[in-house]
Design a protein around this motif. Structure first.
Motif, PDB file in Angstrom:
ATOM      1  N   MET A 179       0.832  -1.196   0.000  1.00  0.00           N
ATOM      2  CA  MET A 179       0.000   0.000   0.000  1.00  0.00           C
ATOM      3  C   MET A 179       0.871   1.253   0.000  1.00  0.00           C
ATOM      4  N   ALA A 180       1.968   1.216   0.755  1.00  0.00           N
ATOM      5  CA  ALA A 180       2.859   2.381   0.785  1.00  0.00           C
ATOM      6  C   ALA A 180       3.454   2.647  -0.590  1.00  0.00           C
ATOM      7  N   ARG A 181       3.719   1.598  -1.340  1.00  0.00           N
ATOM      8  CA  ARG A 181       4.290   1.767  -2.672  1.00  0.00           C
ATOM      9  C   ARG A 181       3.301   2.412  -3.640  1.00  0.00           C
ATOM     10  N   GLU A 182       2.015   2.339  -3.306  1.00  0.00           N
ATOM     11  CA  GLU A 182       0.993   2.923  -4.168  1.00  0.00           C
ATOM     12  C   GLU A 182       0.764   4.403  -3.882  1.00  0.00           C
ATOM     13  N   PRO A 205      12.223   0.860   8.121  1.00  0.00           N
ATOM     14  CA  PRO A 205      13.527   0.993   7.453  1.00  0.00           C
ATOM     15  C   PRO A 205      13.473   0.712   5.954  1.00  0.00           C
ATOM     16  N   GLN A 206      12.747  -0.333   5.561  1.00  0.00           N
ATOM     17  CA  GLN A 206      12.676  -0.658   4.137  1.00  0.00           C
ATOM     18  C   GLN A 206      11.987   0.451   3.352  1.00  0.00           C
ATOM     19  N   LEU A 207      10.889   0.959   3.874  1.00  0.00           N
ATOM     20  CA  LEU A 207      10.163   2.003   3.152  1.00  0.00           C
ATOM     21  C   LEU A 207      10.974   3.286   3.064  1.00  0.00           C
ATOM     22  N   GLU A 208      11.713   3.617   4.111  1.00  0.00           N
ATOM     23  CA  GLU A 208      12.560   4.807   4.036  1.00  0.00           C
ATOM     24  C   GLU A 208      13.638   4.637   2.974  1.00  0.00           C
ATOM     25  N   ALA A 209      14.192   3.419   2.878  1.00  0.00           N
ATOM     26  CA  ALA A 209      15.225   3.172   1.872  1.00  0.00           C
ATOM     27  C   ALA A 209      14.647   3.233   0.458  1.00  0.00           C
ATOM     28  N   GLU A 210      13.430   2.704   0.276  1.00  0.00           N
ATOM     29  CA  GLU A 210      12.803   2.677  -1.046  1.00  0.00           C
ATOM     30  C   GLU A 210      12.283   4.044  -1.469  1.00  0.00           C
ATOM     31  N   LEU A 211      11.571   4.697  -0.556  1.00  0.00           N
ATOM     32  CA  LEU A 211      10.862   5.928  -0.903  1.00  0.00           C
ATOM     33  C   LEU A 211      11.724   7.179  -0.758  1.00  0.00           C
ATOM     34  N   ARG A 212      12.827   7.052  -0.033  1.00  0.00           N
ATOM     35  CA  ARG A 212      13.754   8.176   0.164  1.00  0.00           C
ATOM     36  C   ARG A 212      13.116   9.360   0.863  1.00  0.00           C
ATOM     37  N   VAL A 213      12.181   9.061   1.770  1.00  0.00           N
ATOM     38  CA  VAL A 213      11.622  10.079   2.663  1.00  0.00           C
ATOM     39  C   VAL A 213      11.511   9.451   4.048  1.00  0.00           C
ATOM     40  N   PRO A 214      11.535  10.262   5.096  1.00  0.00           N
ATOM     41  CA  PRO A 214      11.287   9.710   6.429  1.00  0.00           C
ATOM     42  C   PRO A 214       9.898   9.080   6.495  1.00  0.00           C
ATOM     43  N   VAL A 215       9.800   7.967   7.203  1.00  0.00           N
ATOM     44  CA  VAL A 215       8.528   7.283   7.405  1.00  0.00           C
ATOM     45  C   VAL A 215       8.245   7.260   8.901  1.00  0.00           C
ATOM     46  N   VAL A 216       7.090   7.754   9.291  1.00  0.00           N
ATOM     47  CA  VAL A 216       6.699   7.729  10.694  1.00  0.00           C
ATOM     48  C   VAL A 216       5.384   6.983  10.823  1.00  0.00           C
ATOM     49  N   SER A 217       5.203   6.327  11.959  1.00  0.00           N
ATOM     50  CA  SER A 217       3.978   5.566  12.180  1.00  0.00           C
ATOM     51  C   SER A 217       3.363   5.958  13.519  1.00  0.00           C
ATOM     52  N   THR A 246      20.155  11.152   7.049  1.00  0.00           N
ATOM     53  CA  THR A 246      20.962  10.649   5.939  1.00  0.00           C
ATOM     54  C   THR A 246      21.284   9.185   6.119  1.00  0.00           C
ATOM     55  N   ALA A 247      21.666   8.810   7.343  1.00  0.00           N
ATOM     56  CA  ALA A 247      21.966   7.408   7.610  1.00  0.00           C
ATOM     57  C   ALA A 247      20.710   6.558   7.530  1.00  0.00           C
ATOM     58  N   ALA A 248      19.581   7.132   7.963  1.00  0.00           N
ATOM     59  CA  ALA A 248      18.351   6.355   8.016  1.00  0.00           C
ATOM     60  C   ALA A 248      17.845   5.986   6.641  1.00  0.00           C
ATOM     61  N   THR A 249      18.120   6.782   5.607  1.00  0.00           N
ATOM     62  CA  THR A 249      17.608   6.477   4.276  1.00  0.00           C
ATOM     63  C   THR A 249      18.562   5.643   3.466  1.00  0.00           C
ATOM     64  N   ALA A 250      19.704   5.247   4.071  1.00  0.00           N
ATOM     65  CA  ALA A 250      20.613   4.328   3.392  1.00  0.00           C
ATOM     66  C   ALA A 250      20.084   2.907   3.524  1.00  0.00           C
ATOM     67  N   GLU A 251      20.411   2.051   2.583  1.00  0.00           N
ATOM     68  CA  GLU A 251      19.964   0.661   2.603  1.00  0.00           C
ATOM     69  C   GLU A 251      20.603  -0.049   3.780  1.00  0.00           C
ATOM     70  N   PRO A 252      19.836  -0.590   4.747  1.00  0.00           N
ATOM     71  CA  PRO A 252      20.409  -1.281   5.888  1.00  0.00           C
ATOM     72  C   PRO A 252      21.157  -2.527   5.436  1.00  0.00           C
ATOM     73  N   GLU A 253      22.421  -2.629   5.810  1.00  0.00           N
ATOM     74  CA  GLU A 253      23.231  -3.755   5.380  1.00  0.00           C
ATOM     75  C   GLU A 253      22.758  -5.038   6.042  1.00  0.00           C
ATOM     76  N   GLY A 254      22.550  -6.058   5.227  1.00  0.00           N
ATOM     77  CA  GLY A 254      22.211  -7.379   5.747  1.00  0.00           C
ATOM     78  C   GLY A 254      20.776  -7.531   6.185  1.00  0.00           C
ATOM     79  N   GLN A 255      19.937  -6.534   5.986  1.00  0.00           N
ATOM     80  CA  GLN A 255      18.539  -6.636   6.399  1.00  0.00           C
ATOM     81  C   GLN A 255      17.672  -7.099   5.248  1.00  0.00           C
ATOM     82  N   GLU A 256      16.887  -8.102   5.477  1.00  0.00           N
ATOM     83  CA  GLU A 256      15.996  -8.606   4.435  1.00  0.00           C
ATOM     84  C   GLU A 256      14.805  -7.685   4.284  1.00  0.00           C
ATOM     85  N   GLY A 257      14.411  -7.427   3.064  1.00  0.00           N
ATOM     86  CA  GLY A 257      13.262  -6.572   2.830  1.00  0.00           C
ATOM     87  C   GLY A 257      11.984  -7.362   2.704  1.00  0.00           C
ATOM     88  N   VAL A 258      10.874  -6.649   2.756  1.00  0.00           N
ATOM     89  CA  VAL A 258       9.556  -7.222   2.518  1.00  0.00           C
ATOM     90  C   VAL A 258       9.203  -6.943   1.077  1.00  0.00           C
TER      91      VAL A 258
END
Length: 259
Positions: A179-182, A205-217, A246-258
């Motif tokens: 849904m976030a991707r939409e 973390p995955q959505l921040e890396a993909e969307l390149r914006v902060p994600v809050v819930s 800046t660090a938060a929107t980098a791809e987390p190393e070794g973390q599996e995505g959904v």
């Protein structure tokens, strides 16, 4: 050597009181943001036979209901009380949210906050005035959230909602990510995922890396705000609100995505 004496007993704890709606099912998610020297003391509002709607939001945020819940929490001596319900705290607009905080402060004689008030504080922390919005709600509840944000000077530039009236806690991570991707995040300073009954901790973390914006819930901002009130920091790796953006929107190393 006496092992118990060596360990010196349990670590002193800061206490955070949490009032949640009767159908809240994500206690463990809240705890994931909490450091070891903080304890959550949770209670729930009384059951009402109503699906997730504007009517339910009003019922679970009645002043007498919150007053009784905070008084019950008082026996555990929390240092702050949080009302962990997004819809219940935005349905009355800015004035309604402030009134809820005042009711809780008066009842518990401690600082009080709500999910929706914490959201505005978090957006301010991030400098976000234009956001994308994702909710599990019906259209009418989603519109009520947009009205609350507009009253606070926050513009919604993209939105998506699931239209659910029950069992929101059963929505899987994959559905949240899809849904976030939409949602259109073009021109958005952040993405907000609403509802404290929607699981989000591991997708942020995955959505921040993909969307390149902060994600809050909803749960994240509630815990972030409550922990700040007791002088503690929320635990959440690769979450922009909790660390350098800046660090938060980098791809987390070794973390599996959904996916």
């Amino acid at each position: 050597m006496d092992v118990v004496s060596f360990l010196a007993g349990p670590q002193p704890q800061h206490g955070i009181g949490v009032v949640a709606p009767f159908d809240f099912a994500l206690d463990r998610e809240l705890w994931r943001w909490v450091p070891d020297d903080v304890s959550l003391r949770l209670t729930r509002t009384p059951f009402v036979p109503v699906g997730v709607s504007l009517d339910l939001a009003r019922l679970v945020s009645e002043h007498e209901t919150l007053r009784d819940a905070v008084r019950a929490l008082g026996a555990s001596e929390p240092e702050v009380v949080a009302y962990a319900c997004a819809s219940g705290s935005f349905v009355g607009g800015l004035a309604g949210e402030r009134a809820l905080c005042e009711v809780m402060r008066t009842a518990g004689d401690v600082p009080a906050l709500t999910t929706s008030g914490a959201l505005l504080d978090a957006l301010g922390e991030l400098g976000a005035r234009r956001i994308a919005l994702l909710t599990p709600y019906t259209e009418s509840v989603t519109r009520s959230l947009e009205d609350y944000l507009a009253e606070a000077g926050v513009t919604v530039v993209g939105r998506a909602f699931l239209g659910l009236t029950r069992h929101i806690w059963k929505v899987p991570y994959r559905a949240v990510v899809d849904m976030a991707r939409e949602v259109s995040v073009e021109g958005a300073d952040a993405l907000f995922i609403s509802c404290t009954n929607l699981p989000t901790y591991d997708v942020i973390p995955q959505l921040e890396a993909e969307l390149r914006v902060p994600v809050v819930s909803a749960n994240q901002v509630t815990m972030w705000s409550a922990l700040r009130a007791v002088g503690a920091s929320a635990v959440g790796p690769y979450q922009a609100l909790l660390m350098d953006a800046t660090a938060a929107t980098a791809e987390p190393e070794g973390q599996e995505g959904v996916t």
